[in-house]
Design a protein around this motif. Structure first.
Motif, PDB file in Angstrom:
ATOM      1  N   SER A 140       1.512  10.270 -19.543  1.00  0.00           N
ATOM      2  CA  SER A 140       1.932   9.185 -20.432  1.00  0.00           C
ATOM      3  C   SER A 140       3.384   9.404 -20.842  1.00  0.00           C
ATOM      4  CB  SER A 140       1.083   9.167 -21.704  1.00  0.00           C
ATOM      5  OG  SER A 140      -0.278   9.293 -21.391  1.00  0.00           O
ATOM      6  N   HIS A 141       4.126   8.316 -20.940  1.00  0.00           N
ATOM      7  CA  HIS A 141       5.514   8.364 -21.400  1.00  0.00           C
ATOM      8  C   HIS A 141       5.478   8.186 -22.909  1.00  0.00           C
ATOM      9  CE1 HIS A 141       9.742   6.392 -21.513  1.00  0.00           C
ATOM     10  NE2 HIS A 141       9.796   7.672 -21.794  1.00  0.00           N
ATOM     11  N   ILE A 142       5.647   9.273 -23.631  1.00  0.00           N
ATOM     12  CA  ILE A 142       5.360   9.213 -25.067  1.00  0.00           C
ATOM     13  C   ILE A 142       6.108  10.328 -25.793  1.00  0.00           C
ATOM     14  CG2 ILE A 142       3.285  10.652 -24.786  1.00  0.00           C
ATOM     15  CD1 ILE A 142       1.848   8.881 -26.760  1.00  0.00           C
ATOM     16  N   ALA A 143       6.544  10.036 -27.024  1.00  0.00           N
ATOM     17  CA  ALA A 143       7.290  11.012 -27.824  1.00  0.00           C
ATOM     18  C   ALA A 143       6.336  11.833 -28.685  1.00  0.00           C
ATOM     19  CB  ALA A 143       8.306  10.302 -28.718  1.00  0.00           C
ATOM     20  N   ASN A 144       5.458  12.566 -28.019  1.00  0.00           N
ATOM     21  CA  ASN A 144       4.550  13.453 -28.738  1.00  0.00           C
ATOM     22  C   ASN A 144       4.310  14.658 -27.842  1.00  0.00           C
ATOM     23  OD1 ASN A 144       2.803  14.389 -30.724  1.00  0.00           O
ATOM     24  ND2 ASN A 144       1.064  13.165 -30.029  1.00  0.00           N
ATOM     25  N   ILE A 145       3.679  15.663 -28.390  1.00  0.00           N
ATOM     26  CA  ILE A 145       3.301  16.848 -27.610  1.00  0.00           C
ATOM     27  C   ILE A 145       1.939  17.324 -28.104  1.00  0.00           C
ATOM     28  CG2 ILE A 145       5.644  17.691 -27.076  1.00  0.00           C
ATOM     29  CD1 ILE A 145       5.406  19.530 -29.523  1.00  0.00           C
ATOM     30  N   GLY A 146       1.326  18.216 -27.328  1.00  0.00           N
ATOM     31  CA  GLY A 146       0.105  18.860 -27.807  1.00  0.00           C
ATOM     32  C   GLY A 146      -1.124  17.974 -27.804  1.00  0.00           C
ATOM     33  N   ASP A 147      -1.213  17.088 -26.837  1.00  0.00           N
ATOM     34  CA  ASP A 147      -2.347  16.178 -26.660  1.00  0.00           C
ATOM     35  C   ASP A 147      -3.210  16.727 -25.518  1.00  0.00           C
ATOM     36  OD1 ASP A 147      -3.904  13.818 -25.851  1.00  0.00           O
ATOM     37  OD2 ASP A 147      -2.441  12.611 -26.952  1.00  0.00           O
ATOM     38  N   VAL A 148      -4.495  16.388 -25.499  1.00  0.00           N
ATOM     39  CA  VAL A 148      -5.324  16.758 -24.342  1.00  0.00           C
ATOM     40  C   VAL A 148      -4.839  16.058 -23.071  1.00  0.00           C
ATOM     41  CG1 VAL A 148      -7.439  17.392 -25.569  1.00  0.00           C
ATOM     42  CG2 VAL A 148      -7.030  14.992 -25.001  1.00  0.00           C
ATOM     43  N   ARG A 149      -4.151  14.921 -23.235  1.00  0.00           N
ATOM     44  CA  ARG A 149      -3.569  14.194 -22.104  1.00  0.00           C
ATOM     45  C   ARG A 149      -2.153  14.702 -21.831  1.00  0.00           C
ATOM     46  NH1 ARG A 149      -7.147  10.613 -24.938  1.00  0.00           N
ATOM     47  NH2 ARG A 149      -6.063  11.589 -26.684  1.00  0.00           N
ATOM     48  N   SER A 150      -1.747  14.703 -20.564  1.00  0.00           N
ATOM     49  CA  SER A 150      -0.405  15.176 -20.219  1.00  0.00           C
ATOM     50  C   SER A 150       0.637  14.114 -20.552  1.00  0.00           C
ATOM     51  CB  SER A 150      -0.339  15.529 -18.736  1.00  0.00           C
ATOM     52  OG  SER A 150      -1.074  16.711 -18.510  1.00  0.00           O
ATOM     53  N   LEU A 151       1.770  14.570 -21.068  1.00  0.00           N
ATOM     54  CA  LEU A 151       2.810  13.676 -21.573  1.00  0.00           C
ATOM     55  C   LEU A 151       4.162  14.064 -20.984  1.00  0.00           C
ATOM     56  CD1 LEU A 151       1.893  14.227 -25.366  1.00  0.00           C
ATOM     57  CD2 LEU A 151       0.756  12.650 -23.775  1.00  0.00           C
ATOM     58  N   ALA A 152       5.028  13.059 -20.846  1.00  0.00           N
ATOM     59  CA  ALA A 152       6.382  13.323 -20.330  1.00  0.00           C
ATOM     60  C   ALA A 152       7.385  12.455 -21.069  1.00  0.00           C
ATOM     61  CB  ALA A 152       6.439  13.013 -18.830  1.00  0.00           C
ATOM     62  N   ILE A 153       8.600  12.993 -21.230  1.00  0.00           N
ATOM     63  CA  ILE A 153       9.667  12.211 -21.845  1.00  0.00           C
ATOM     64  C   ILE A 153      11.013  12.746 -21.373  1.00  0.00           C
ATOM     65  CG2 ILE A 153      10.021  13.594 -23.955  1.00  0.00           C
ATOM     66  CD1 ILE A 153      10.006  10.815 -25.473  1.00  0.00           C
ATOM     67  N   GLN A 154      11.996  11.865 -21.359  1.00  0.00           N
ATOM     68  CA  GLN A 154      13.352  12.277 -21.007  1.00  0.00           C
ATOM     69  C   GLN A 154      14.157  12.371 -22.307  1.00  0.00           C
ATOM     70  OE1 GLN A 154      15.859   9.333 -18.967  1.00  0.00           O
ATOM     71  NE2 GLN A 154      16.510  10.988 -17.596  1.00  0.00           N
TER      72      GLN A 154
END
Ligand SMILES: *Cc1c(COP(=O)(O)O)cnc(C)c1O
Length: 460
Positions: free
Chosen positions: A384-398
């Motif tokens: 997911s493209h999202i401004a968060n961290i530490g979720d069970v789902r993998s996240l990415a951001i630039q």
């Protein structure tokens, strides 16, 4: 006589049984007593703003802080939150904890409990952007100044930054996006030499990967929003006190802990340091007076998250290691910033302080700069493209196009954020699916001419 509508009550210490339990047992049991009241096995959400007193004397003893294990008004504490506070204190090895509405509120209360106008704070320049904003903008408005240490594991750098009016050091056990690791013992020793407590933001590590209080830190703060709650559903924070810092040694430095609330009374330190509650009661007084209290509904979700913390962290770390290995070998990747890598400047600190893994938040650099990064983000399907961290789902951001977009390219470079940097927060999915998604997005990022040129360079 108190002029407040609720005393800073209910500050009990970590469950005694918790001290003998292992981590996985503490995370499912500490602080909870299923037999209490109606016998509910799961800690109930106590949705009540106020709590009845047994009689007038009972009420008076709560307000005078002679009774600390009763509730009066939910802004200062409630039974659901109290269970989570005890559990967090047990997991961190602290004397107690105070839950807050957000991680940001936890940092505010941890600092403002001991820092006032005219005082100074020394912070690692690697800390979370929200904390930088808090210190640079809001604290400046309050007359509190801040200095930053660029080389956070250089003791002399902290010594040089300290001033007579310094009242706290603050740093993070693991920081993002560059996955730097704090030499907690070294910085704690300098803090104590200067005569101030070390506050460690342990959000990215969680107590499963790192317990800063065991390495000399005095106070831990958390954004429980991240790995502790774990599911990206609720904002929350916590302050945990090791009760190790001696605020009695130079009392003139800590008026908040030594000034009586009414003439003739003892200050918090004199009254409550034997119970290891002086600083925590000060934090709770600020919680009551500023009001960033955690809702018991959020506390309930946080508690559910904590019960699976170690299981999730093991999977987060295992997946992160697979992704790091994949990216490190990939020809379109210029660099990977993960503290366990042989070329990481933080490897030694990670080996000492993070034996169970350097977490699952890190970043990597793409050949092709900001444009390649944009195409990479756009091509991700599972992340997911999202401004968060530490979720069970993998996240990415630039960071260059989002969290760090207010900075110029040279300012970003000075804080180690090149344009092509991508931050990942690896979740608990099957690693094979994560690698497939990353692989496809990397290919997509490099399909235009510029990227093809870069690819040639990368292979050269
Ligand atoms: C997110 C975060 C915070 C702020 O916490 P909130 O819950 O968003 O208020 C503080 N420190 C770190 C390291 C964080 O990642």
């Amino acid at each position: 006589m108190s002029t407040h509508d609720a005393s800073p009550q209910h500050q009990t210490t970590a469950t005694p049984g918790g001290a003998n339990w292992h981590f996985d047992t503490m995370q499912t049991h500490a602080g909870a007593s299923p037999a209490a009241g109606h016998g509910a096995h799961v800690t109930p959400i106590v949705a009540s703003a106020g709590f009845t007193f047994d009689n007038v004397d009972h009420a008076a003893s709560i307000f005078s802080m002679d009774t600390l294990d009763s509730f009066a008004y939910a802004r200062a504490g409630n039974p659901t939150n109290a269970v989570v506070e005890q559990r967090l204190a047990a997991l961190e090895g602290g004397a107690g904890a105070v839950l807050t509405a957000s991680g940001q509120a936890a940092t505010v209360l941890a600092l403002l409990s001991i820092v006032r106008s005219g005082d100074h704070v020394v912070a690692s320049s690697q800390i979370y952007g929200g904390t930088v904003g808090l210190l640079n903008d809001r604290f400046a408005e309050l007359g509190i100044s801040v200095s930053y240490v660029d080389e956070q594991n250089d003791g002399d750098a902290w010594r040089r930054a300290a001033r007579p009016e310094t009242r706290a050091f603050i740093a993070e056990s693991i920081s993002n996006p560059l996955c730097t690791v704090l030499d907690t013992r070294l910085v704690a020793d300098v803090a104590h030499e200067i005569g101030v407590p070390l506050i460690v933001d342990n959000t990215l590590a969680t107590p499963y990967l790192s317990r800063p209080l065991e390495h000399g830190a005095d106070i831990v703060v958390h954004s429980t929003t991240k790995f502790l709650a774990g599911h990206g559903a609720v904002i929350g924070g916590a302050v945990i006190d090791g009760a190790t810092f001696d605020f009695g040694r130079e009392p003139e430095k800590w008026p908040a802990l030594h000034t009586p609330s009414s003439p003739g009374e003892a200050g918090l330190w004199e009254r409550f340091s034997p119970l290891r509650l002086a600083y925590l009661l000060r934090v709770r007084a600020l919680l009551r007076d500023y009001g960033p209290s955690a809702s018991p509904f959020n506390a309930f979700l946080l508690l559910l998250g904590i019960e699976t913390l170690s299981l999730r962290m093991r999977q987060h770390v295992a997946n992160a290691r697979e992704v790091v290995a994949f990216l490190s070998e990939h020809p379109l990747v210029a660099a990977v910033h993960y503290a366990e890598l042989p070329d990481s400047a933080w490897r030694a600190a990670a080996a000492t302080y993070l034996p169970n893994g350097a977490g699952s938040v890190f970043s990597f650099e793409l050949h092709g700069g900001i444009e390649a990064g944009k195409r990479f983000i756009a091509a991700l399907k599972l992340f997911s493209h999202i401004a968060n961290i530490g979720d069970v789902r993998s996240l990415a951001i630039q960071p260059a196009s989002t969290t760090h977009s207010p900075l110029t390219e040279s300012e970003r470079a000075s804080v180690g954020i090149p344009a092509g940097l991508i931050r990942l927060s690896i979740g608990i999915e099957d690693a094979r699916d994560l690698l497939a998604d990353l692989s496809a997005a990397l290919d997509a990022a490099h399909t235009d001419t510029i990227a093809r040129d870069t690819r040639k360079e990368a292979h050269a």
